[in-house]
Write an enzyme that holds these catalytic residues in place. Sequence first.
Site, PDB file in Angstrom:
ATOM      1  N   ASP A 259       0.933  -1.118  -0.077  1.00 50.40           N
ATOM      2  CA  ASP A 259       0.139  -0.138   0.048  1.00 50.40           C
ATOM      3  C   ASP A 259       0.814   1.298  -0.104  1.00 50.40           C
ATOM      4  O   ASP A 259       2.018   1.148   0.463  1.00 50.40           O
ATOM      5  CB  ASP A 259      -0.996   0.056   1.343  1.00 50.40           C
ATOM      6  CG  ASP A 259      -2.081   0.935   0.940  1.00 50.40           C
ATOM      7  OD1 ASP A 259      -1.991   1.906   0.052  1.00 50.40           O
ATOM      8  OD2 ASP A 259      -3.158   0.713   1.647  1.00 50.40           O
TER       9      ASP A 259
HETATM   10  C1  BGC Z   1      -5.033   3.306  -0.108  1.00 48.07           C
HETATM   11  C2  BGC Z   1      -5.070   2.506  -1.122  1.00 48.07           C
HETATM   12  C3  BGC Z   1      -4.958   3.121  -2.533  1.00 48.07           C
HETATM   13  C4  BGC Z   1      -3.476   3.735  -2.685  1.00 48.07           C
HETATM   14  C5  BGC Z   1      -3.205   4.275  -3.790  1.00 48.07           C
HETATM   15  C6  BGC Z   1      -3.610   4.305  -0.177  1.00 48.07           C
HETATM   16  O1  BGC Z   1      -3.869   5.296   0.764  1.00 48.07           O
HETATM   17  O2  BGC Z   1      -5.157   2.552   1.435  1.00 48.07           O
HETATM   18  O3  BGC Z   1      -6.320   1.723  -1.177  1.00 48.07           O
HETATM   19  O4  BGC Z   1      -5.010   2.251  -3.614  1.00 48.07           O
HETATM   20  O5  BGC Z   1      -3.416   4.902  -1.465  1.00 48.07           O
HETATM   21  O6  BGC Z   1      -3.994   5.527  -3.701  1.00 48.07           O
END
Ligand code: BGC
Length: 733
Positions: A259
Amino acid sequence: MILTAALVVVACQSGGKVPVYLNPDKSLEERVSDALSRMTIEEKVAMTHAQSKFSSAGVPRLGIPELWHTDGPHGIRPEVLWDEWDQAGWTNDSCTAFPALINLAATWDRDLAYLYGDCIGQEARYRKKDILLGPGINMGRTPLNGRTFEYMGEDPFLAGQMVVPYVKGVQKNGVAACVKHFAVNNQETRRTATNSVVDDRTLYEIYLPAFKAAVVDGGAWAIMGSYNLWNGQFNCHNKRLLCDILKGEWGFDGVVISDWGGCRDDDEAVENGLDIEMGTWTNGLRGAASDSYQNYHLARPYLERLRNGRATEAGLNDKASRILRTIFRTSMAPDQHFGSFTSPEHFAAARKIAAEGIVLLKNNGTLPLRVPQDGKILVVGENAYKMMVVGGGSSNLKTKYEVIPLDALREAFAGKAEVIWERGYVGDVTTDYNRVLTGQDLRESRSAAKLKADAVAAAKDADCIIFIGGLNKSNFQDNEGTDRQDIVLPYGQNELIEALAELKRPMVVVNISGSPVSMPWAGKVDAIVQGWYGGSESGHALADVLTGVVNPSGKLPFTMPKSLADGPLKTERQFPGIREEGKEWWQEYYDEGVFIGYRWYDTKKIPVDFAFGHGLSYTTFELGKPKLSRSKVGEWKVSVLVRNTGKVAGAEVVQLYISDDEASVARPAKELKGFQKVYLEPGQSKKVEITFDKESLSFFDAEKHEWVAEAGEFHLLVGTASNRIAGEIPFTL
Ligand code: BGC
């Protein structure tokens, strides 16, 4: 082999011979190992970390393209700048906004999950995105989780059944579905600093099955590690989760992506199964200078380790192979096509899915709406007007258009009845999320008392009242990064609903939310509809259901409890976690074990407002006596005749729950193990067949590390909601 222009160029460069990695007639693995054999260590390392907010490197020298990642589960996110979260300001990136995943889950329709995946996959391909950051399938452990709307409910079987066709639909288009957030990431509060303490039985029975289904049955090509820790190790490099379970037990051959900013440790990043490190900034979660991607754990530090022998090239080759595999499956797939974007078919699919997931919770006959010619319909509530595609965190979208409920109702009743609107309360006036603007002006000068009084006054000569309220995507509501603080409706909506109900006019309440809310007024209104964030076509979908153009067939993918206090999470150590001496991170104990959602309410016999699996229709259905037969060794079949006994066509979801009468471990009163949605014309009957096997009867024995079906008595419960069982079959194993 057809020689494309690109191949001709490369063929010329390499003396007339097309290299194996570019040869679409060669197998995936041959292409991967050929490409790998041509790459330097530096080129391989360059692939294992971000080069911009949403891309990771390819191998430019070899003509291997970079990987483009995109949020999110509900549509293709607008373009941001290379190394900033600001909008890039493109004018060709307004997408089709599909309904939130919780809305999809509420359809209980595998075909619609496939349609959704296929459409969003086409949109991703058109926008040249290779990895779609979704779907999200974390379990609804608490109704307060800010991201409940992005997930598929509280039941691992339902989520597992819905995620598989979604993944297949996406990947059919040469786009990798990146299933997230792996794993036990069930709250937003301190999501990057909380250690989920979960025992193995609970992990295997509740929190892993949907992920396993996505990987093993859906063949997902990518997985995103979650921000939190599980049993003391960050999940973006959690050895047991990634190496032992995902890549070991499930044989996952795809790519593990962190993530954004979820990678926190040099050693573990290299050793524990992470393949691509993505980030919010460039130094874990702490923020750093711009464009310094070389500081990532899997960038310069990794290269240094390789050079001084503290990391092996074999380990690097494994990561690089997985990344190459992903590229050859997506942008360099032999039969790659160009996708399609914002087509009428995509908007039609969005409308259909949104409508099919709307749940009719209660109806005393007021719905579908019947209004006298030239009558007056009063619509009250901010959510009739407020655009909802924008906001919510990373699933925020810029859509080509969004139909709001008020406009859709006006369209539906044009020439028949007047539709007037009173706001009734002020909720969230934001119309800008990350510089995606809705263009609405939601400022309000009236006081709360005046807004309420105006709504009540307008109701006096209305033929019916449709209240459209609920939550929105601002902080502490249905939103990434924060959790809700209660399940009570905010902004004084309960009082407003009560005041309107007292007028004794036909009254419908539509709750638009992505997570459960309590409904203390449920007995005082005529009909209740659970709407969701339905995307571009949300207004049309809702009007279709309210007017009867669509007969509702959605079923709740989670329980609607009466109050938060009734739920399984009683202590701070369970939620949102506690600080313990000597421990670096917040600790959150999953003391409730497998008893979440209806598994808790049913077992403890706690009354709820609306049960998991509940949902009414404008027609009625009758279920015959269920019958059991053996379909093959180790597999059984329950069949039941379903008849539409009403006057309109409609769909019912037959649900099979299993209860274990006596077990050596504490088991839930019942668990969903099968379901089938069936469409029936008035008077029509169809036989529904649901198969189950030994695993459906099993619990996970942590000591033996295997699923165990204990000999003895069970009950097969066939019904149309977890609290509406039409027939039971005793079953002996
Ligand atoms: C979120 C993800 C997301 C990623 C990219 C993170 O903060 O938890 O679900 O895909 O950001 O935007």
